[in-house]
Design an enzyme around this catalytic site. Structure first.
Site, PDB file in Angstrom:
ATOM      1  N   GLY A  15       0.674  -1.264   0.057  1.00 38.05           N
ATOM      2  CA  GLY A  15      -0.111  -0.153  -0.206  1.00 38.05           C
ATOM      3  C   GLY A  15       0.942   1.320  -0.084  1.00 38.05           C
ATOM      4  O   GLY A  15       0.557   2.267   0.575  1.00 38.05           O
ATOM      5  N   VAL A  50       9.143   8.199  -0.049  1.00 40.72           N
ATOM      6  CA  VAL A  50       9.852   9.294  -0.601  1.00 40.72           C
ATOM      7  C   VAL A  50       9.406   9.169  -2.077  1.00 40.72           C
ATOM      8  O   VAL A  50       8.667   8.302  -2.270  1.00 40.72           O
ATOM      9  CB  VAL A  50      11.724   9.340  -0.736  1.00 40.72           C
ATOM     10  CG1 VAL A  50      12.162   9.728   0.376  1.00 40.72           C
ATOM     11  CG2 VAL A  50      11.932   7.801  -1.243  1.00 40.72           C
ATOM     12  N   ALA A  53       8.738  13.932  -6.768  1.00 40.20           N
ATOM     13  CA  ALA A  53       8.632  14.861  -8.072  1.00 40.20           C
ATOM     14  C   ALA A  53       8.301  13.965  -9.242  1.00 40.20           C
ATOM     15  O   ALA A  53       8.476  12.620  -9.067  1.00 40.20           O
ATOM     16  CB  ALA A  53      10.017  15.306  -8.377  1.00 40.20           C
ATOM     17  N   LYS A  81       5.381  21.517 -11.245  1.00 41.41           N
ATOM     18  CA  LYS A  81       6.722  21.621 -11.821  1.00 41.41           C
ATOM     19  C   LYS A  81       6.764  21.612 -13.415  1.00 41.41           C
ATOM     20  O   LYS A  81       6.070  20.726 -14.010  1.00 41.41           O
ATOM     21  CB  LYS A  81       7.301  20.026 -11.259  1.00 41.41           C
ATOM     22  CG  LYS A  81       8.540  19.456 -11.951  1.00 41.41           C
ATOM     23  CD  LYS A  81       9.254  18.326 -11.755  1.00 41.41           C
ATOM     24  CE  LYS A  81      10.167  17.671 -12.498  1.00 41.41           C
ATOM     25  NZ  LYS A  81      10.429  16.383 -12.210  1.00 41.41           N
ATOM     26  N   PRO A  99      13.509  21.566 -19.419  1.00 36.40           N
ATOM     27  CA  PRO A  99      12.066  21.744 -18.981  1.00 36.40           C
ATOM     28  C   PRO A  99      11.476  20.900 -19.803  1.00 36.40           C
ATOM     29  O   PRO A  99      11.580  20.145 -20.690  1.00 36.40           O
ATOM     30  CB  PRO A  99      12.110  23.229 -19.752  1.00 36.40           C
ATOM     31  CG  PRO A  99      13.334  22.948 -20.870  1.00 36.40           C
ATOM     32  CD  PRO A  99      14.358  22.099 -20.369  1.00 36.40           C
ATOM     33  N   LEU A 336       8.365  -0.393  -7.171  1.00 34.08           N
ATOM     34  CA  LEU A 336       9.629  -0.685  -6.506  1.00 34.08           C
ATOM     35  C   LEU A 336       9.668  -2.330  -7.157  1.00 34.08           C
ATOM     36  O   LEU A 336      10.985  -2.743  -7.234  1.00 34.08           O
ATOM     37  CB  LEU A 336      10.079  -0.225  -5.604  1.00 34.08           C
ATOM     38  CG  LEU A 336      10.151   1.429  -5.155  1.00 34.08           C
ATOM     39  CD1 LEU A 336      10.269   1.700  -3.690  1.00 34.08           C
ATOM     40  CD2 LEU A 336      10.774   2.089  -5.955  1.00 34.08           C
ATOM     41  N   ILE A 349       7.542   6.805 -10.416  1.00 38.65           N
ATOM     42  CA  ILE A 349       5.775   7.064 -10.331  1.00 38.65           C
ATOM     43  C   ILE A 349       5.580   6.728 -11.624  1.00 38.65           C
ATOM     44  O   ILE A 349       4.380   6.049 -12.027  1.00 38.65           O
ATOM     45  CB  ILE A 349       5.342   8.224  -9.477  1.00 38.65           C
ATOM     46  CG1 ILE A 349       5.755   8.099  -8.275  1.00 38.65           C
ATOM     47  CG2 ILE A 349       4.000   8.298  -9.755  1.00 38.65           C
ATOM     48  CD1 ILE A 349       5.483   9.470  -7.224  1.00 38.65           C
ATOM     49  N   TYR A 434      12.331   6.801 -30.842  1.00 35.66           N
ATOM     50  CA  TYR A 434      11.986   5.193 -31.469  1.00 35.66           C
ATOM     51  C   TYR A 434      10.632   4.856 -30.734  1.00 35.66           C
ATOM     52  O   TYR A 434      10.502   5.219 -29.473  1.00 35.66           O
ATOM     53  CB  TYR A 434      12.979   4.238 -31.060  1.00 35.66           C
ATOM     54  CG  TYR A 434      14.213   4.577 -31.984  1.00 35.66           C
ATOM     55  CD1 TYR A 434      14.458   4.458 -33.139  1.00 35.66           C
ATOM     56  CD2 TYR A 434      15.464   4.697 -31.231  1.00 35.66           C
ATOM     57  CE1 TYR A 434      15.420   4.931 -33.979  1.00 35.66           C
ATOM     58  CE2 TYR A 434      16.724   5.036 -31.973  1.00 35.66           C
ATOM     59  CZ  TYR A 434      16.577   5.265 -32.967  1.00 35.66           C
ATOM     60  OH  TYR A 434      17.883   5.517 -33.736  1.00 35.66           O
TER      61      TYR A 434
HETATM   62  C1  LIG Z   1      15.502   7.929  -2.750  1.00 35.33           C
HETATM   63  C2  LIG Z   1      14.236   7.520  -3.753  1.00 35.33           C
HETATM   64  C3  LIG Z   1      13.825   8.743  -4.182  1.00 35.33           C
HETATM   65  C4  LIG Z   1      12.591   8.784  -4.987  1.00 35.33           C
HETATM   66  N1  LIG Z   1      12.238   9.811  -5.455  1.00 35.33           N
HETATM   67  C5  LIG Z   1      11.291   9.660  -6.515  1.00 35.33           C
HETATM   68  C6  LIG Z   1      10.868  10.836  -7.023  1.00 35.33           C
HETATM   69  O1  LIG Z   1      11.263  12.111  -7.045  1.00 35.33           O
HETATM   70  N2  LIG Z   1       9.591  10.684  -8.201  1.00 35.33           N
HETATM   71  C7  LIG Z   1       9.253   9.507  -8.275  1.00 35.33           C
HETATM   72  O2  LIG Z   1       8.456   9.124  -9.248  1.00 35.33           O
HETATM   73  N3  LIG Z   1       9.810   8.284  -7.697  1.00 35.33           N
HETATM   74  C8  LIG Z   1      10.563   8.441  -6.742  1.00 35.33           C
HETATM   75  N4  LIG Z   1      11.214   7.404  -6.054  1.00 35.33           N
HETATM   76  C9  LIG Z   1      10.386   6.135  -6.121  1.00 35.33           C
HETATM   77  C10 LIG Z   1       9.210   6.102  -5.363  1.00 35.33           C
HETATM   78  O3  LIG Z   1       9.473   6.238  -3.936  1.00 35.33           O
HETATM   79  C11 LIG Z   1       8.143   4.862  -5.517  1.00 35.33           C
HETATM   80  O4  LIG Z   1       8.178   4.636  -6.856  1.00 35.33           O
HETATM   81  C12 LIG Z   1       7.011   4.850  -4.803  1.00 35.33           C
HETATM   82  O5  LIG Z   1       7.308   5.248  -3.381  1.00 35.33           O
HETATM   83  C13 LIG Z   1       6.171   3.419  -4.868  1.00 35.33           C
HETATM   84  O6  LIG Z   1       6.902   2.750  -3.914  1.00 35.33           O
HETATM   85  P1  LIG Z   1       6.012   1.344  -3.813  1.00 35.33           P
HETATM   86  O7  LIG Z   1       4.691   1.456  -3.340  1.00 35.33           O
HETATM   87  O8  LIG Z   1       6.362   0.467  -5.098  1.00 35.33           O
HETATM   88  O9  LIG Z   1       6.892   0.709  -2.667  1.00 35.33           O
HETATM   89  P2  LIG Z   1       6.852   1.025  -0.776  1.00 35.33           P
HETATM   90  O10 LIG Z   1       6.373   2.425  -0.498  1.00 35.33           O
HETATM   91  O11 LIG Z   1       7.975   0.589  -0.353  1.00 35.33           O
HETATM   92  O12 LIG Z   1       5.349   0.207  -0.431  1.00 35.33           O
HETATM   93  C14 LIG Z   1       5.415  -1.110  -0.167  1.00 35.33           C
HETATM   94  C15 LIG Z   1       4.295  -1.619   0.331  1.00 35.33           C
HETATM   95  O13 LIG Z   1       4.265  -3.088   0.565  1.00 35.33           O
HETATM   96  C16 LIG Z   1       3.983  -3.579   1.927  1.00 35.33           C
HETATM   97  N5  LIG Z   1       4.525  -4.801   2.187  1.00 35.33           N
HETATM   98  C17 LIG Z   1       5.930  -5.007   1.833  1.00 35.33           C
HETATM   99  N6  LIG Z   1       5.980  -6.366   2.587  1.00 35.33           N
HETATM  100  C18 LIG Z   1       4.876  -6.622   3.023  1.00 35.33           C
HETATM  101  C19 LIG Z   1       4.207  -7.817   3.499  1.00 35.33           C
HETATM  102  N7  LIG Z   1       4.962  -8.816   4.112  1.00 35.33           N
HETATM  103  N8  LIG Z   1       3.239  -7.881   4.279  1.00 35.33           N
HETATM  104  C20 LIG Z   1       2.324  -6.828   3.961  1.00 35.33           C
HETATM  105  N9  LIG Z   1       2.584  -5.671   3.299  1.00 35.33           N
HETATM  106  C21 LIG Z   1       3.849  -5.861   2.935  1.00 35.33           C
HETATM  107  C22 LIG Z   1       4.406  -2.367   2.650  1.00 35.33           C
HETATM  108  O14 LIG Z   1       3.694  -2.115   3.779  1.00 35.33           O
HETATM  109  C23 LIG Z   1       4.195  -0.897   1.757  1.00 35.33           C
HETATM  110  O15 LIG Z   1       2.590  -0.761   1.949  1.00 35.33           O
HETATM  111  C24 LIG Z   1      12.095   7.416  -5.247  1.00 35.33           C
HETATM  112  C25 LIG Z   1      12.792   6.378  -4.613  1.00 35.33           C
HETATM  113  C26 LIG Z   1      13.573   6.504  -3.600  1.00 35.33           C
HETATM  114  C27 LIG Z   1      14.264   5.072  -2.948  1.00 35.33           C
END
Ligand SMILES: Cc1cc2nc3c(=O)[nH]c(=O)nc-3n(C[C@H](O)[C@H](O)[C@H](O)COP(=O)(O)OP(=O)(O)OC[C@H]3O[C@@H](n4cnc5c(N)ncnc54)[C@H](O)[C@@H]3O)c2cc1C
Length: 508
Positions: A15, A50, A53, A81, A99, A336, A349, A434
């Site tokens: 989530g 995190v 942007a 932005k 830009p 991720l 994102i 492409y």
């Molecule tokens: C340093 C950094 C900077 C970033 N900056 C940007 C940016 O500027 N722009 C951008 O587009 N993206 C950016 N990102 C990427 C962005 O953070 C992710 O794309 C976004 O947060 C999505 O993450 P996620 O939902 O895939 O994973 P997460 O936020 O890690 O969510 C994982 C979920 O899975 C759940 N989960 C995991 N294991 C279990 C389990 N066993 N049981 C139940 N639930 C579980 C957790 O509770 C959580 O709800 C950045 C990432 C990093 C690391």
């Protein structure tokens, strides 16, 4: 009547932004009333938290959901932005903008930048960015509607958002739950596969409950609970091209004028981001652990904040690369869980959004057509490789001599696909987009010219046009952009008038 092959149950594990973006889109689009959507998340595990942007296609995603832009900006403490400012990337003391939107206007079927290359040689051109509306507006901290005249270069105002990623997930959670998504709080501790074909049958919760499903969407973050830990997709590691593997993130108090752009400042062992929101500034330092310790990185970050830090700096480890297969059997990894490219061009994102769109375009029934799965994986790989090349370009085309990380990046062998683009551009400034490549030619031009990759020549067709006519057309374009920007309000005024959030974040 519902086809018996239609999916009964979709289970999303995770989530974070990826999980709730997927839940929101599916709740909007699988409106057959038959397929049930369940999202499992664990507050104890939490989210990466995190990612603030974005790039312009996020607006299509929000439009698809029917979100009102101003409500959305209010709910997420969001700002506008229109560009990324790259400070010290080419060499210390140098700054350029990438830009959104295009530069000038093509003439006689020849690209604008080709004429610019010639006029530059003649000393008759302004800086490249002067012909891009978003660039000029960003440098003056302006944003607002402009008259839409399709003949004019000033019609190309494009924008994305900065927002609080946790508030965005919360906003989408409300949206999805209102449309019937069931949320289950708790940890998944085991995954059960069908003995006959290895498809995922259910996930088991810490409580002992089993949640069954037809399709499982793995949004569990870096760990890839289903796609990797269970289905063993494998990971293609790109650290040799993108050596940064750590980040430290922190929020700080707002300071100075509200800018409508993300700032990325190169440092000896990586780079620092600055993302202005309505209520704070998000900052972070992406660095290579081979070149700097965590303590040193934290000091560099804290020494370079605009305002007082508001929380304890949060360290994050990552490996750059992608899952070899994002979709295996009845499991699709989104967010991720599908891979990671550092946030230099704010693309994560978007990769999530693209994964959701692709899933909708190839939405399965209980047969899980292998051709659809192959196509999904082909497109996912293509997107990752394209973005990788674009990010590698920023590191490779540098003049930061004598600094180990940057010397390595300048001298390393780069992906063949990027090398081909660079070779072609260096000759006569030619560059082609492409298939459905995410970054348009204008984005490549911005970074190539911004990082001083100047072609040796220009397209010979340019010489067919009389010089005085080109000079005159350029003057008009420059004036049109300057005039349009002068009529825009300040970014801060736009936010205050249309989408100022309440002083405290809305409750969950
Ligand atoms: C340093 C950094 C900077 C970033 N900056 C940007 C940016 O500027 N722009 C951008 O587009 N993206 C950016 N990102 C990427 C962005 O953070 C992710 O794309 C976004 O947060 C999505 O993450 P996620 O939902 O895939 O994973 P997460 O936020 O890690 O969510 C994982 C979920 O899975 C759940 N989960 C995991 N294991 C279990 C389990 N066993 N049981 C139940 N639930 C579980 C957790 O509770 C959580 O709800 C950045 C990432 C990093 C690391």
């Amino acid at each position: 009547m519902i086809n018996p092959r239609t999916l009964d149950q979709v289970v999303i594990v995770g989530g974070g932004s990826a999980g709730w973006m997927t839940a929101a889109a599916l709740s909007r689009l699988i409106g057959n009333g038959h397929t049930k959507i369940t999202l499992i998340e664990s507050e104890a595990i939490g989210i990466v938290g995190v990612g603030e942007a974005t790039i312009p296609p996020i607006r299509h995603f929000n439009e698809l959901l029917g979100l009102d832009e101003r409500d959305f900006l209010r709910a997420t403490q969001g700002t506008i932005k229109t560009a990324i400012e790259f400070v010290d990337w080419t060499r210390p003391g140098h700054t350029y903008l990438h830009p959104f939107g295009t530069y000038g206007a093509d003439m006689n079927a020849v690209k604008f930048h080709q004429y610019w290359l010639k006029l530059r040689q003649l000393g008759q051109a302004e800086a490249f960015g002067e012909y891009n509306l978003c660039d000029v507006a960003a440098r003056q901290n302006r944003f607002g509607p402009v008259a839409r005249d399709r003949q004019s270069p000033v019609s190309s105002l494009h924008w994305a958002y900065h927002f609080d990623a946790s508030l965005y997930a919360r906003h989408l959670r409300r949206y999805a739950e209102q449309r019937g998504v069931q949320r289950i709080e708790g940890k998944v501790v085991d995954v059960h596969q069908r003995p006959e074909d290895g498809f995922i049958a259910s996930v088991e919760m810490e409580s002992g409950d089993r949640i069954t499903g037809d399709l499982f969407v793995d949004c569990s973050g870096f760990r890839g609970l289903l796609i990797e830990q269970t289905l063993k997709s494998g990971f293609e590691d790109w650290t040799h091209w993108l050596p940064c593997n750590r980040a430290i993130a922190v929020s700080s108090a707002s300071a100075g004028e509200l800018t409508p752009f993300t700032r990325s400042t190169a440092r000896d062992a990586g780079w620092q981001w600055r993302i202005p929101l309505q209520h704070r500034i998000g900052s972070g330092f992406v660095y290579s652990a081979d070149h700097l310790s965590e303590d040193e990185a934290t000091s560099v970050l804290l020494d370079n904040l605009d305002g007082e830090p508001l929380n304890t700096p949060k360290p994050i480890r990552f490996t750059t690369g992608r899952r070899k297969q994002a979709w295996i059997k009845n499991c699709v990894a989104i967010g991720l869980a599908s891979g990671f490219l550092e946030p230099l061009e704010s693309t994560s994102i978007h990769i999530t959004q693209a994964g959701i769109s692709r899933l909708m375009a190839l939405f399965p029934d209980k047969d899980f057509d292998p051709a659809g799965i192959t196509e999904y994986n082909r497109q996912a790989e293509y997107l990752y490789r394209h973005i990788r090349d674009f990010i590698v370009l920023h590191y490779h085309a540098n003049e930061r001599h004598g600094v180990p990380l940057w010397d390595h990046c300048r001298n390393m062998a780069i992906p063949e696909t990027l090398q081909r683009k660079l070779d072609l551009f260096r000759l006569k400034g030619r560059l082609f987009r492409y298939e459905d490549e995410l970054f348009a030619e204008s984005s490549w031009h911005a970074v190539l010219l911004g990082q001083n990759v100047m072609p040796d020549g220009y397209d010979p067709l340019v010489d067919a046009a009389p010089e005085d006519r080109i000079i005159d057309a350029f003057r008009q374009m420059h004036q049109a952009v300057a005039g349009a920007v002068a009529s825009m309000p300040k970014h801060q005024t736009f936010i205050d008038q249309h989408c100022r959030a309440a002083m405290t974040a809305p409750p969950a």
